[in-house]
Each structure stands twice: as C-alpha cells, then as structure tokens.
Design a protein around this motif. Sequence first.
Motif, PDB file in Angstrom:
ATOM      1  N   ARG A 183      -7.645  -3.708   0.156  1.00  0.00           N
ATOM      2  CA  ARG A 183      -7.862  -3.556   1.598  1.00  0.00           C
ATOM      3  C   ARG A 183      -9.289  -3.972   1.972  1.00  0.00           C
ATOM      4  O   ARG A 183      -9.515  -4.644   2.966  1.00  0.00           O
ATOM      5  CB  ARG A 183      -7.642  -2.105   2.012  1.00  0.00           C
ATOM      6  CG  ARG A 183      -7.842  -1.888   3.529  1.00  0.00           C
ATOM      7  CD  ARG A 183      -7.852  -0.413   3.917  1.00  0.00           C
ATOM      8  NE  ARG A 183      -6.552   0.189   3.782  1.00  0.00           N
ATOM      9  CZ  ARG A 183      -6.222   1.055   2.811  1.00  0.00           C
ATOM     10  NH1 ARG A 183      -7.125   1.409   1.903  1.00  0.00           N
ATOM     11  NH2 ARG A 183      -5.021   1.583   2.758  1.00  0.00           N
ATOM     12  N   ARG A 184     -10.249  -3.595   1.155  1.00  0.00           N
ATOM     13  CA  ARG A 184     -11.651  -3.905   1.426  1.00  0.00           C
ATOM     14  C   ARG A 184     -11.883  -5.421   1.460  1.00  0.00           C
ATOM     15  O   ARG A 184     -12.570  -5.943   2.338  1.00  0.00           O
ATOM     16  CB  ARG A 184     -12.532  -3.293   0.353  1.00  0.00           C
ATOM     17  CG  ARG A 184     -14.024  -3.454   0.593  1.00  0.00           C
ATOM     18  CD  ARG A 184     -14.827  -3.146  -0.660  1.00  0.00           C
ATOM     19  NE  ARG A 184     -14.303  -1.970  -1.366  1.00  0.00           N
ATOM     20  CZ  ARG A 184     -14.521  -1.748  -2.655  1.00  0.00           C
ATOM     21  NH1 ARG A 184     -15.233  -2.616  -3.376  1.00  0.00           N
ATOM     22  NH2 ARG A 184     -14.035  -0.676  -3.239  1.00  0.00           N
ATOM     23  N   TYR A 185     -11.278  -6.131   0.521  1.00  0.00           N
ATOM     24  CA  TYR A 185     -11.451  -7.585   0.478  1.00  0.00           C
ATOM     25  C   TYR A 185     -10.642  -8.284   1.545  1.00  0.00           C
ATOM     26  O   TYR A 185     -11.021  -9.329   2.063  1.00  0.00           O
ATOM     27  CB  TYR A 185     -11.052  -8.113  -0.896  1.00  0.00           C
ATOM     28  CG  TYR A 185     -12.137  -8.025  -1.937  1.00  0.00           C
ATOM     29  CD1 TYR A 185     -13.243  -8.863  -1.890  1.00  0.00           C
ATOM     30  CD2 TYR A 185     -12.064  -7.086  -2.966  1.00  0.00           C
ATOM     31  CE1 TYR A 185     -14.234  -8.785  -2.851  1.00  0.00           C
ATOM     32  CE2 TYR A 185     -13.054  -6.997  -3.935  1.00  0.00           C
ATOM     33  CZ  TYR A 185     -14.134  -7.856  -3.864  1.00  0.00           C
ATOM     34  OH  TYR A 185     -15.124  -7.764  -4.813  1.00  0.00           O
ATOM     35  N   TYR A 186      -9.482  -7.701   1.861  1.00  0.00           N
ATOM     36  CA  TYR A 186      -8.534  -8.414   2.711  1.00  0.00           C
ATOM     37  C   TYR A 186      -8.833  -8.253   4.191  1.00  0.00           C
ATOM     38  O   TYR A 186      -8.538  -9.143   4.983  1.00  0.00           O
ATOM     39  CB  TYR A 186      -7.117  -7.916   2.409  1.00  0.00           C
ATOM     40  CG  TYR A 186      -6.051  -8.878   2.892  1.00  0.00           C
ATOM     41  CD1 TYR A 186      -5.902 -10.115   2.282  1.00  0.00           C
ATOM     42  CD2 TYR A 186      -5.230  -8.559   3.959  1.00  0.00           C
ATOM     43  CE1 TYR A 186      -4.947 -11.006   2.708  1.00  0.00           C
ATOM     44  CE2 TYR A 186      -4.257  -9.444   4.397  1.00  0.00           C
ATOM     45  CZ  TYR A 186      -4.131 -10.660   3.769  1.00  0.00           C
ATOM     46  OH  TYR A 186      -3.174 -11.545   4.201  1.00  0.00           O
ATOM     47  N   ASN A 187      -9.407  -7.123   4.594  1.00  0.00           N
ATOM     48  CA  ASN A 187      -9.652  -6.899   6.033  1.00  0.00           C
ATOM     49  C   ASN A 187     -10.897  -7.624   6.517  1.00  0.00           C
ATOM     50  O   ASN A 187     -11.770  -7.949   5.798  1.00  0.00           O
ATOM     51  CB  ASN A 187      -9.801  -5.391   6.297  1.00  0.00           C
ATOM     52  CG  ASN A 187      -8.431  -4.711   6.187  1.00  0.00           C
ATOM     53  OD1 ASN A 187      -7.418  -5.363   6.288  1.00  0.00           O
ATOM     54  ND2 ASN A 187      -8.445  -3.404   5.977  1.00  0.00           N
ATOM     55  N   GLN A 228      -6.792   3.453  -5.854  1.00  0.00           N
ATOM     56  CA  GLN A 228      -8.085   2.769  -5.888  1.00  0.00           C
ATOM     57  C   GLN A 228      -7.887   1.253  -5.827  1.00  0.00           C
ATOM     58  O   GLN A 228      -8.622   0.542  -5.135  1.00  0.00           O
ATOM     59  CB  GLN A 228      -8.838   3.140  -7.165  1.00  0.00           C
ATOM     60  CG  GLN A 228     -10.206   2.488  -7.280  1.00  0.00           C
ATOM     61  CD  GLN A 228     -10.883   2.757  -8.612  1.00  0.00           C
ATOM     62  OE1 GLN A 228     -10.267   3.292  -9.540  1.00  0.00           O
ATOM     63  NE2 GLN A 228     -12.141   2.383  -8.732  1.00  0.00           N
ATOM     64  N   ALA A 282     -10.779 -13.077  -2.923  1.00  0.00           N
ATOM     65  CA  ALA A 282     -11.607 -11.961  -3.378  1.00  0.00           C
ATOM     66  C   ALA A 282     -12.149 -12.102  -4.784  1.00  0.00           C
ATOM     67  O   ALA A 282     -13.229 -11.587  -5.086  1.00  0.00           O
ATOM     68  CB  ALA A 282     -10.788 -10.667  -3.291  1.00  0.00           C
ATOM     69  N   ASN A 335       0.821  -1.198   0.000  1.00  0.00           N
ATOM     70  CA  ASN A 335       0.000   0.000   0.000  1.00  0.00           C
ATOM     71  C   ASN A 335       0.864   1.261   0.000  1.00  0.00           C
ATOM     72  O   ASN A 335       0.529   2.266  -0.632  1.00  0.00           O
ATOM     73  CB  ASN A 335      -0.912  -0.010   1.224  1.00  0.00           C
ATOM     74  CG  ASN A 335      -1.920   1.116   1.211  1.00  0.00           C
ATOM     75  OD1 ASN A 335      -2.629   1.324   0.234  1.00  0.00           O
ATOM     76  ND2 ASN A 335      -1.987   1.862   2.299  1.00  0.00           N
ATOM     77  N   ASP A 384      -7.094   0.314  -2.334  1.00  0.00           N
ATOM     78  CA  ASP A 384      -8.300   0.434  -1.507  1.00  0.00           C
ATOM     79  C   ASP A 384      -9.203  -0.786  -1.672  1.00  0.00           C
ATOM     80  O   ASP A 384      -9.805  -1.264  -0.705  1.00  0.00           O
ATOM     81  CB  ASP A 384      -9.070   1.702  -1.874  1.00  0.00           C
ATOM     82  CG  ASP A 384      -8.382   2.973  -1.385  1.00  0.00           C
ATOM     83  OD1 ASP A 384      -7.476   2.860  -0.534  1.00  0.00           O
ATOM     84  OD2 ASP A 384      -8.738   4.075  -1.860  1.00  0.00           O
ATOM     85  N   VAL A 385      -9.306  -1.291  -2.899  1.00  0.00           N
ATOM     86  CA  VAL A 385     -10.117  -2.479  -3.166  1.00  0.00           C
ATOM     87  C   VAL A 385      -9.509  -3.696  -2.489  1.00  0.00           C
ATOM     88  O   VAL A 385     -10.204  -4.500  -1.856  1.00  0.00           O
ATOM     89  CB  VAL A 385     -10.253  -2.727  -4.689  1.00  0.00           C
ATOM     90  CG1 VAL A 385     -10.855  -4.103  -4.953  1.00  0.00           C
ATOM     91  CG2 VAL A 385     -11.110  -1.645  -5.318  1.00  0.00           C
TER      92      VAL A 385
END
Length: 227
Positions: free
Chosen positions: A223-227, A217, A183, A103, A220-221
Amino acid sequence: MSAKESKPVYLQVIEYISGQVEQGILKKGDKLPTERSLVEILGVGRNSIREALKVLEIIGIVERRQGAGTYIKADFSDWFTKPMCFAFMLSETKKKEIFQFRNMIEVEIATLAAVRITKDELTELEDCYRQLIETEDQGASAKHDKNFHSILAKASKNIVIINAYNAMDCMLDLFIYDIRSQAYTDAGKELSVKIHREILDAIVERDAKRARQAMKQHMDVVRRYYN
C-alpha cells in the motif's frame, strides 16, 4: 405466455440438471442421463439437449467422455477462472480495486495456511521462495512472487477462497508485475525478500498469529509503495 414457456428450451434443460444437483440426485463425478433419456424426461428436442450440454461444458460444469457419455466434473478447483478473468478485464477493473481485494483476502489466507498447509505444499513454498530470492530477472521474480501467494491460497483448503483467488489470476499477473516494477528497486527487493522470509518462517512454524501479522505487514508495504 408463462415464464417457463418464454425461456429458451436449452435453459429449461440446464435448470432441470441444476435441480438434480440441488436435490443431491446428481453429484460430482456422476454420469448424466443419456440424451435420449433427457428427451423423454423433458419432452424437448435432442438439439436443445445438446445445446444445453454444450453450454454446461463450456462453463466447466460437465465434461464429455468419448464413447462414455457426459459427466458432472469431479474437480472444480479452477472451473470459473477464465470466465471471471474475461469479466474482470471487460469491466475495466482498476488496480486499486485489485489491491483492495488482495488486502482483504491475503491476511486470512496466510492465517489458514499456517494451520492447514501440507508437507508437500510446504516444500513447494520453500522452493518457490528460493527461486524468488535467487533470480535477478524482474519478470521471473514477479512470477515466483505470484506463485508464492498462490501456494498459500491453495494451502488454505478453503474452496471459496481458492476459487476467488483463481478467478483473479490474470489480474494478479498485471498487478504483481506492475507493483514490483514500481517499488522494487534494490532496496525494495531487499525488503520484499525479508517480508516473504518472515511469512515463510511463520508458515514453517505453523504460527497462525505470526503469519497473519507478517502478511499484514506485507500488504502495508504494498500500500505504501502503490498509493
């Protein structure tokens, strides 16, 4: 006993060679003094000289050429990849930490690559993207995904970034395969294709600001799937 006397003799040899490099006496591609010369200069045994040169060869600083002597390597683009991979694995690096590294670095890579990428690298990037969208195999897809980002790292022309990225090579293998398997369902794959297309388009247009935003972006995607 002095600090110098307490050191293994081969380390004294390595420090001498390091000092020659630091002073600019030895540069990339230069031939080192012969073993006999080093014995005379340093007043140490030939076995210590050979031990030191072997250590420097193992860690990728010098290369021995049959019948020609020992040389400082001319190319250090991947010199510490394997040692650092071992270090990361032995230190039990967490996947969350790998993501934090990505990141941090990927956005800057895309920004630099948009300005510095060569025509050949751009062709390579476009070919990689084509393979990424055409394959249905998850393993092959992860491989092309990783290669896409590796090409961008190389295109940044920043040797510190390139070395850091190469050092993470084995860990990125695990991270990228893992995140894609979690994901990238059909909808996730479609989103991945779209995001990589946006990054590629920005790079093709050499639009650093747009490339930066597209990569942000992308992260960010992830991070959204991984967290």
